[in-house]
Design a protein around this motif. Sequence first.
Motif, PDB file in Angstrom:
ATOM      1  N   MET A 211      19.618  -2.388 -10.427  1.00 32.88           N
ATOM      2  CA  MET A 211      18.750  -2.615  -9.095  1.00 32.88           C
ATOM      3  C   MET A 211      17.498  -1.638  -9.049  1.00 32.88           C
ATOM      4  SD  MET A 211      21.485  -3.981  -7.534  1.00 32.88           S
ATOM      5  CE  MET A 211      21.217  -3.504  -5.862  1.00 32.88           C
ATOM      6  N   ALA A 212      16.927  -0.400  -9.518  1.00 27.47           N
ATOM      7  CA  ALA A 212      16.252   0.526  -9.328  1.00 27.47           C
ATOM      8  C   ALA A 212      14.839  -0.689  -9.116  1.00 27.47           C
ATOM      9  CB  ALA A 212      16.036   1.277 -10.522  1.00 27.47           C
ATOM     10  N   ARG A 213      15.032  -1.540 -10.171  1.00 22.69           N
ATOM     11  CA  ARG A 213      13.511  -2.548 -10.228  1.00 22.69           C
ATOM     12  C   ARG A 213      13.534  -3.667  -9.121  1.00 22.69           C
ATOM     13  NH1 ARG A 213      14.889  -3.628 -17.096  1.00 22.69           N
ATOM     14  NH2 ARG A 213      14.469  -1.643 -17.951  1.00 22.69           N
ATOM     15  N   ALA A 214      14.862  -4.211  -9.010  1.00 27.95           N
ATOM     16  CA  ALA A 214      14.631  -4.945  -7.674  1.00 27.95           C
ATOM     17  C   ALA A 214      14.485  -4.467  -6.658  1.00 27.95           C
ATOM     18  CB  ALA A 214      16.181  -5.827  -7.937  1.00 27.95           C
ATOM     19  N   MET A 215      14.498  -2.947  -6.269  1.00 26.75           N
ATOM     20  CA  MET A 215      14.382  -2.862  -5.186  1.00 26.75           C
ATOM     21  C   MET A 215      13.067  -2.591  -4.999  1.00 26.75           C
ATOM     22  SD  MET A 215      17.143  -2.500  -2.974  1.00 26.75           S
ATOM     23  CE  MET A 215      17.180  -1.650  -1.920  1.00 26.75           C
ATOM     24  N   ALA A 216      12.255  -2.068  -6.431  1.00 27.06           N
ATOM     25  CA  ALA A 216      11.036  -1.471  -6.474  1.00 27.06           C
ATOM     26  C   ALA A 216       9.768  -2.569  -6.079  1.00 27.06           C
ATOM     27  CB  ALA A 216      10.176  -0.941  -7.401  1.00 27.06           C
ATOM     28  N   VAL A 217      10.360  -3.610  -6.456  1.00 27.28           N
ATOM     29  CA  VAL A 217       9.260  -5.182  -6.681  1.00 27.28           C
ATOM     30  C   VAL A 217       9.597  -5.472  -5.121  1.00 27.28           C
ATOM     31  CG1 VAL A 217       9.309  -6.976  -7.571  1.00 27.28           C
ATOM     32  CG2 VAL A 217      10.064  -5.766  -9.117  1.00 27.28           C
ATOM     33  N   PRO A 218       8.299  -5.294  -4.190  1.00 28.57           N
ATOM     34  CA  PRO A 218       8.106  -6.541  -3.003  1.00 28.57           C
ATOM     35  C   PRO A 218       8.512  -7.738  -3.279  1.00 28.57           C
ATOM     36  CG  PRO A 218       5.841  -5.990  -3.993  1.00 28.57           C
ATOM     37  CD  PRO A 218       6.907  -5.204  -5.003  1.00 28.57           C
ATOM     38  N   SER A 219       9.461  -7.804  -2.330  1.00 27.18           N
ATOM     39  CA  SER A 219       9.378  -8.885  -1.566  1.00 27.18           C
ATOM     40  C   SER A 219       8.636 -10.106  -1.516  1.00 27.18           C
ATOM     41  CB  SER A 219      10.459  -9.600  -0.275  1.00 27.18           C
ATOM     42  OG  SER A 219      11.158 -10.579  -0.612  1.00 27.18           O
ATOM     43  N   PRO A 220       7.928 -11.014  -2.092  1.00 27.95           N
ATOM     44  CA  PRO A 220       7.114 -12.265  -1.454  1.00 27.95           C
ATOM     45  C   PRO A 220       7.001 -12.637  -0.283  1.00 27.95           C
ATOM     46  CG  PRO A 220       7.402 -13.201  -3.947  1.00 27.95           C
ATOM     47  CD  PRO A 220       8.827 -11.197  -3.326  1.00 27.95           C
ATOM     48  N   ALA A 221       8.084 -12.942   0.337  1.00 26.90           N
ATOM     49  CA  ALA A 221       8.292 -12.995   1.820  1.00 26.90           C
ATOM     50  C   ALA A 221       8.173 -12.608   3.047  1.00 26.90           C
ATOM     51  CB  ALA A 221      10.195 -13.848   2.193  1.00 26.90           C
ATOM     52  N   ILE A 222       7.814 -10.805   2.345  1.00 27.11           N
ATOM     53  CA  ILE A 222       7.894  -9.646   3.871  1.00 27.11           C
ATOM     54  C   ILE A 222       6.467  -9.907   3.101  1.00 27.11           C
ATOM     55  CG2 ILE A 222       8.019  -7.927   3.679  1.00 27.11           C
ATOM     56  CD1 ILE A 222      10.972  -8.221   2.698  1.00 27.11           C
ATOM     57  N   ASN A 223       5.303  -9.492   2.482  1.00 31.64           N
ATOM     58  CA  ASN A 223       4.423  -8.798   1.848  1.00 31.64           C
ATOM     59  C   ASN A 223       3.503 -10.078   2.078  1.00 31.64           C
ATOM     60  OD1 ASN A 223       4.793  -6.728   2.144  1.00 31.64           O
ATOM     61  ND2 ASN A 223       5.136  -6.126   0.142  1.00 31.64           N
ATOM     62  N   GLY A 224       3.853 -11.341   1.743  1.00 28.84           N
ATOM     63  CA  GLY A 224       3.367 -12.588   1.882  1.00 28.84           C
ATOM     64  C   GLY A 224       2.604 -13.312   2.808  1.00 28.84           C
TER      65      GLY A 224
END
Length: 112
Positions: free
Chosen positions: A98-111
């Motif tokens: 869960m910590a890894r999933a939360m730390a990786v930025p989502s491409p839909a938000i930042n891209g």
Amino acid sequence: MKTPGFLTAAILLATAGSVAAQTEGEQAAGEQAVSDLAAVEQAAVDQQAAAEQERRICKTEKITGSRTRVRRTCMTQREWSRLAEGSNDLVEDLERDMARAMAVPSPAINGR
């Protein structure tokens, strides 16, 4: 007259050496006895701990969705400990994922 005094001193020294050797021997024997006693006590503690690990422990848990049904599970202390360790490992793995999933930025938000 000097000879008897010298002879007396030699006898006293020889006796003192014998007493000192006996005292050292008794001390070594006493230390060995203390060491043996400590080993026996440790063996008794280890045996008691092993017996405690083999003792069966039964736990009762309510079954979800029922007010009256229960499940009784009996295992040794060692088995309960393994179950708890496995559960703790699973929770730690889930938290890490869960910590890894939360730390990786989502491409839909930042891209954009």
